[in-house]
Scaffold this active site. Sequence first.
Site, short mmCIF file in Angstrom:
data_model
loop_
_atom_site.label_atom_id
_atom_site.label_comp_id
_atom_site.label_asym_id
_atom_site.label_seq_id
_atom_site.Cartn_x
_atom_site.Cartn_y
_atom_site.Cartn_z
N LYS A 277 0.84 -1.22 0.00
CA LYS A 277 0.00 0.00 0.00
C LYS A 277 0.87 1.26 0.00
O LYS A 277 0.64 2.18 -0.77
CB LYS A 277 -0.90 -0.01 1.24
CG LYS A 277 -1.59 1.31 1.52
CD LYS A 277 -2.47 1.23 2.74
CE LYS A 277 -1.80 1.54 4.05
NZ LYS A 277 -1.45 2.96 4.26
N ASN A 278 1.86 1.27 0.89
CA ASN A 278 2.65 2.50 1.05
C ASN A 278 3.63 2.76 -0.09
O ASN A 278 4.29 3.80 -0.12
CB ASN A 278 3.40 2.48 2.40
CG ASN A 278 2.45 2.72 3.56
OD1 ASN A 278 1.27 2.99 3.35
ND2 ASN A 278 2.97 2.61 4.77
N ARG B 21 -4.62 10.40 4.88
CA ARG B 21 -3.57 11.42 5.00
C ARG B 21 -2.60 11.38 3.82
O ARG B 21 -2.03 12.39 3.43
CB ARG B 21 -2.77 11.17 6.28
CG ARG B 21 -3.50 11.47 7.55
CD ARG B 21 -2.54 11.31 8.69
NE ARG B 21 -1.26 11.93 8.39
CZ ARG B 21 -1.01 13.21 8.50
NH1 ARG B 21 -1.93 14.01 8.94
NH2 ARG B 21 0.18 13.70 8.20
N CYS C 73 -4.47 12.76 13.24
CA CYS C 73 -5.17 11.49 13.13
C CYS C 73 -4.97 10.74 14.43
O CYS C 73 -4.27 11.20 15.32
CB CYS C 73 -4.68 10.69 11.93
SG CYS C 73 -3.10 9.94 12.17
N ARG D 48 0.88 14.40 13.41
CA ARG D 48 1.34 14.20 12.03
C ARG D 48 1.29 15.46 11.17
O ARG D 48 0.54 15.53 10.19
CB ARG D 48 0.57 13.05 11.37
CG ARG D 48 0.74 11.77 12.12
CD ARG D 48 0.00 10.63 11.50
NE ARG D 48 0.70 10.00 10.40
CZ ARG D 48 0.25 8.92 9.78
NH1 ARG D 48 -0.88 8.38 10.12
NH2 ARG D 48 0.94 8.40 8.78
N ASP E 180 5.01 0.45 12.02
CA ASP E 180 3.81 -0.21 11.50
C ASP E 180 3.71 -1.69 11.90
O ASP E 180 2.70 -2.34 11.60
CB ASP E 180 3.75 -0.10 9.96
CG ASP E 180 3.34 1.30 9.51
OD1 ASP E 180 2.98 2.13 10.37
OD2 ASP E 180 3.39 1.57 8.30
N ARG F 34 -8.54 -0.54 4.94
CA ARG F 34 -7.67 0.47 4.32
C ARG F 34 -6.33 -0.15 3.92
O ARG F 34 -5.68 0.34 3.00
CB ARG F 34 -7.40 1.61 5.30
CG ARG F 34 -8.58 2.54 5.53
CD ARG F 34 -8.15 3.73 6.34
NE ARG F 34 -6.85 4.18 5.88
CZ ARG F 34 -5.87 4.60 6.67
NH1 ARG F 34 -6.04 4.69 7.96
NH2 ARG F 34 -4.72 4.97 6.17
C1 UD1 Z 1 4.44 6.89 6.59
C2 UD1 Z 1 3.60 5.67 6.36
C3 UD1 Z 1 3.08 5.12 7.68
C4 UD1 Z 1 4.24 4.89 8.64
C5 UD1 Z 1 5.11 6.13 8.76
C6 UD1 Z 1 6.38 5.90 9.57
C7 UD1 Z 1 2.67 6.05 4.16
C8 UD1 Z 1 1.48 6.36 3.34
N1 UD1 Z 1 2.50 6.03 5.49
O1 UD1 Z 1 3.60 7.89 7.18
O2 UD1 Z 1 2.41 3.89 7.44
O3 UD1 Z 1 3.73 4.57 9.93
O4 UD1 Z 1 5.53 6.58 7.46
O5 UD1 Z 1 7.13 4.86 9.01
O6 UD1 Z 1 3.74 5.78 3.65
N2 UD1 Z 1 6.68 14.68 10.86
C9 UD1 Z 1 6.76 16.02 11.14
N3 UD1 Z 1 6.63 16.93 10.11
C10 UD1 Z 1 6.42 16.54 8.83
C11 UD1 Z 1 6.35 15.15 8.53
C12 UD1 Z 1 6.48 14.24 9.56
O7 UD1 Z 1 6.94 16.40 12.31
O8 UD1 Z 1 6.31 17.41 7.95
C13 UD1 Z 1 6.81 13.67 11.93
C14 UD1 Z 1 5.52 12.86 12.15
O9 UD1 Z 1 4.60 13.53 12.99
C15 UD1 Z 1 6.08 11.59 12.78
C16 UD1 Z 1 7.44 11.43 12.07
O10 UD1 Z 1 7.76 12.70 11.55
O11 UD1 Z 1 6.28 11.78 14.15
C17 UD1 Z 1 7.47 10.42 10.96
O12 UD1 Z 1 6.34 10.64 10.13
P1 UD1 Z 1 6.34 10.30 8.57
O13 UD1 Z 1 7.51 9.44 8.24
O14 UD1 Z 1 6.18 11.57 7.81
O15 UD1 Z 1 5.02 9.45 8.44
P2 UD1 Z 1 4.08 9.42 7.19
O16 UD1 Z 1 4.89 9.68 5.98
O17 UD1 Z 1 2.85 10.24 7.44
#
Ligand code: UD1
Length: 420
Positions: free
Chosen positions: A22-23, A92, A116, A121, A308, A400
């Site tokens: 999925k990701n 998201r 969420c 996030r 995950d 999902r």
């Molecule tokens: C992706 C995955 C999700 C997985 C996560 C961590 C997808 C669609 N989803 O989510 O399944 O659990 O990676 O491996 O691929 N953060 C910030 N600012 C930002 C972006 C992130 O502070 O602009 C923080 C987030 O709040 C979190 C951390 O960075 O604490 C990591 O988040 P991130 O790697 O961005 O997760 P996702 O990409 O949303």
Amino acid sequence: MDKLLVLGGAPLQGEVAISGAKNAALPILAASLLASHPVTIGNVPRLNDITTMLALLGDMGVHHSFDGKTVTIDASDIRRPLASYELVRTMRASILVLGPLLARFGQAVVSLPGGCAIGARPVDLHLKGLTAMGATIKVEKGYIHASASRLHGCRLVLDQVTVTGTENLLMAATLAQGRTIIENAAREPEVSDLAHFLVALGARIDGIGTDVLEVEGVRALNNAGNARDYQVLPDRIETGTYLTAAALTGGCIRTTCTRPELLDAVLAKLREAGAAITTGDHWIELSMPRRPKAVSFHTAPHPAFPTDMQAQLMALNTIAEGVGIITETIFENRFMHVLELRRLGAQIAVEGNTAVCTGVERLNGAPVMATDLRASASLVLAALAAEGETVIDRIYHIDRGYEQIETKFSQLGAEIRRIC
Ligand code: UD1
């Protein structure tokens, strides 16, 4: 609302085919916005998140078809570069259209995803990076309004490892003028899969699989022919979920259509728990001949233990011998499964971002509620090991991210069915 009814106790046996990730599929579908010609993407899982991404693209005027495995997308004609709140709020990962829209069409209006269940996030790092590449970004009435005549390359040092943040900036950089260097980039295999897809389209990217991605921008990605039949990589989280289920139930299963090297940290923990694991190029076999031993770990970006898979390993600890200590370092509120696992009889104490689980001899079935995608998976696993009947409510979270979960578990001998 659909529920899952699970009658626990049977050790899982047999073979299960793993779906596409999925990701990886989500960013790859978003990346098709960058292509000047139609693209065909294979091994796409049939999941609600994929339907949402296709609806989002369709809403912009992108033509697509999906036969349940292969998606064909033609983004040559975009009517409006807009991702509305109605669609973004359900997923998201919709934020992934921001970078491609901006890079190819010079503008994008994308709803802010909001918080969420598992944490706040934010997307500040996505916006900061795009701004450094020359975009003008305003956030108004819950929408990100971004514009740029042409993005330019620059050196980006990400404050924190972010998966979708890296993906958004990587996609934006493919069409930027000049060279973009993304430091402290996420190294998740799904980021690399996206990068390989972009290269197949004609992007110039070095450092794939490392934490420094270097992108030489090009005018257009028009090698769609090379990306024909691009196959999305297997889902390492789905693989790990089925293997952990086998470990919990004292079973013996083989996951096929997968890649063992994507799961090193997870397989290491399952071995530590006492599982016997053998692997081939595209399969992993696990048998658990004894009561599992509790395992301790902290979650961290790839190649460390993935957040995950945290909830599923916690489910394993609930019935294991000894005490397992799990520290969640990625998301601030990712222990919601603890309350539900306790309803099945688990003994788990939570202090801040650490959960201490003392294994019990047996869990007992009870009605429980799914709260997010991976938390739901942990409830299914615990239910499979519990004595008696468990009804899991709100399983739209599971749909999902897990393709045909009840069919696949039934093939492995589990008593599980969907009820209304
Ligand atoms: C992706 C995955 C999700 C997985 C996560 C961590 C997808 C669609 N989803 O989510 O399944 O659990 O990676 O491996 O691929 N953060 C910030 N600012 C930002 C972006 C992130 O502070 O602009 C923080 C987030 O709040 C979190 C951390 O960075 O604490 C990591 O988040 P991130 O790697 O961005 O997760 P996702 O990409 O949303």
